[in-house]
Design a protein around this motif. Sequence first.
Motif, PDB file in Angstrom:
ATOM      1  N   VAL A  46       0.841  -1.203   0.000  1.00 52.62           N
ATOM      2  CA  VAL A  46       0.000   0.000   0.000  1.00 52.62           C
ATOM      3  C   VAL A  46       0.874   1.251   0.000  1.00 52.62           C
ATOM      4  N   LEU A  47       1.892   1.278   0.856  1.00 48.60           N
ATOM      5  CA  LEU A  47       2.811   2.424   0.887  1.00 48.60           C
ATOM      6  C   LEU A  47       3.430   2.669  -0.480  1.00 48.60           C
ATOM      7  N   GLU A  48       3.847   1.601  -1.142  1.00 44.95           N
ATOM      8  CA  GLU A  48       4.481   1.741  -2.454  1.00 44.95           C
ATOM      9  C   GLU A  48       3.482   2.220  -3.508  1.00 44.95           C
ATOM     10  N   GLN A  49       2.258   1.708  -3.475  1.00 38.36           N
ATOM     11  CA  GLN A  49       1.250   2.146  -4.443  1.00 38.36           C
ATOM     12  C   GLN A  49       0.910   3.623  -4.250  1.00 38.36           C
ATOM     13  N   VAL A  50       0.737   4.041  -3.001  1.00 39.57           N
ATOM     14  CA  VAL A  50       0.421   5.446  -2.717  1.00 39.57           C
ATOM     15  C   VAL A  50       1.595   6.334  -3.129  1.00 39.57           C
ATOM     16  N   ARG A  51       2.812   5.910  -2.829  1.00 42.34           N
ATOM     17  CA  ARG A  51       3.991   6.692  -3.224  1.00 42.34           C
ATOM     18  C   ARG A  51       4.051   6.856  -4.738  1.00 42.34           C
ATOM     19  N   ALA A  52       3.946   5.745  -5.455  1.00 37.22           N
ATOM     20  CA  ALA A  52       4.080   5.780  -6.916  1.00 37.22           C
ATOM     21  C   ALA A  52       2.992   6.644  -7.564  1.00 37.22           C
ATOM     22  N   THR A  53       1.798   6.617  -7.006  1.00 39.95           N
ATOM     23  CA  THR A  53       0.678   7.349  -7.594  1.00 39.95           C
ATOM     24  C   THR A  53       0.656   8.822  -7.195  1.00 39.95           C
ATOM     25  N   HIS A  54       0.916   9.118  -5.928  1.00 36.44           N
ATOM     26  CA  HIS A  54       0.722  10.474  -5.421  1.00 36.44           C
ATOM     27  C   HIS A  54       2.007  11.214  -5.037  1.00 36.44           C
ATOM     28  N   TYR A  55       3.092  10.496  -4.812  1.00 37.23           N
ATOM     29  CA  TYR A  55       4.346  11.110  -4.364  1.00 37.23           C
ATOM     30  C   TYR A  55       5.526  10.504  -5.140  1.00 37.23           C
ATOM     31  N   PRO A  56       5.470  10.536  -6.464  1.00 37.91           N
ATOM     32  CA  PRO A  56       6.453   9.787  -7.267  1.00 37.91           C
ATOM     33  C   PRO A  56       7.901  10.259  -7.125  1.00 37.91           C
ATOM     34  N   VAL A  57       8.140  11.463  -6.632  1.00 38.42           N
ATOM     35  CA  VAL A  57       9.522  11.917  -6.469  1.00 38.42           C
ATOM     36  C   VAL A  57      10.130  11.436  -5.153  1.00 38.42           C
ATOM     37  N   LYS A  58       9.315  10.867  -4.281  1.00 42.27           N
ATOM     38  CA  LYS A  58       9.820  10.336  -3.013  1.00 42.27           C
ATOM     39  C   LYS A  58      10.538   9.012  -3.281  1.00 42.27           C
ATOM     40  N   PRO A  59      11.561   8.703  -2.471  1.00 39.23           N
ATOM     41  CA  PRO A  59      12.273   7.430  -2.671  1.00 39.23           C
ATOM     42  C   PRO A  59      11.416   6.244  -2.238  1.00 39.23           C
ATOM     43  N   SER A  60      11.554   5.145  -2.913  1.00 40.16           N
ATOM     44  CA  SER A  60      10.822   3.928  -2.562  1.00 40.16           C
ATOM     45  C   SER A  60      11.398   3.323  -1.292  1.00 40.16           C
ATOM     46  N   ARG A  61      10.529   2.891  -0.388  1.00 41.46           N
ATOM     47  CA  ARG A  61      10.977   2.194   0.820  1.00 41.46           C
ATOM     48  C   ARG A  61      11.650   0.877   0.446  1.00 41.46           C
ATOM     49  N   LEU A  62      11.243   0.282  -0.656  1.00 42.19           N
ATOM     50  CA  LEU A  62      11.792  -1.004  -1.061  1.00 42.19           C
ATOM     51  C   LEU A  62      13.187  -0.872  -1.679  1.00 42.19           C
ATOM     52  N   ASP A  63      13.541   0.319  -2.103  1.00 41.79           N
ATOM     53  CA  ASP A  63      14.852   0.552  -2.716  1.00 41.79           C
ATOM     54  C   ASP A  63      15.749   1.417  -1.843  1.00 41.79           C
ATOM     55  N   GLY A  64      15.284   1.763  -0.650  1.00 44.40           N
ATOM     56  CA  GLY A  64      15.996   2.710   0.183  1.00 44.40           C
ATOM     57  C   GLY A  64      16.672   2.104   1.395  1.00 44.40           C
ATOM     58  N   ILE A  65      17.163   3.003   2.227  1.00 44.26           N
ATOM     59  CA  ILE A  65      17.784   2.657   3.500  1.00 44.26           C
ATOM     60  C   ILE A  65      17.207   3.611   4.541  1.00 44.26           C
TER      61      ILE A  65
END
Length: 149
Positions: A46-65
């Motif tokens: 859910v976090l990733e879907q919301v990020r990709a749709t509404h906050y696309p410039v934010k870093p992905s939790r799945l690709d981050g630290i």
Amino acid sequence: MTSYFFACSYPLAPGSVVEPGNWGRIVRMYNTRGFGNPWILFREEVLEQVRATHYPVKPSRLDGIFLCESEEQLRDFLSNSDRPLDLAYEVVLTDESAPLHRGCLAHLDFAHQENLSTFTSKAHEYWAGDNPQQVEILTTSSIRIVARI
């Protein structure tokens, strides 16, 4: 360079580099044979879907630290997340131009009876990053160990 604070369960020497994406690697290994918490998997999706749709410039939790802004915040995180074996480090980013997000850990808790609606609402609050009370720094930069603390 700005210092941040990081925890992991293995000893690292000053100068060691930790690559981002370990949390995503772990979450992607969750399976139906009993490895991993399915609610965490659902929350992260859910976090990733919301990020990709509404906050696309934010870093992905799945690709981050994930980092903390202070040693005190790191100690609080370790205490509240039942991670007694983790070691604490002072670190710096290897790429200060990498995306960075200040989210609130409280939006990741399963404090109430959760469902798609509550997870989605919490995801928007996390990504909006307004006045985080329990700050979590998320970046896609690698980090360099400065010192064990």
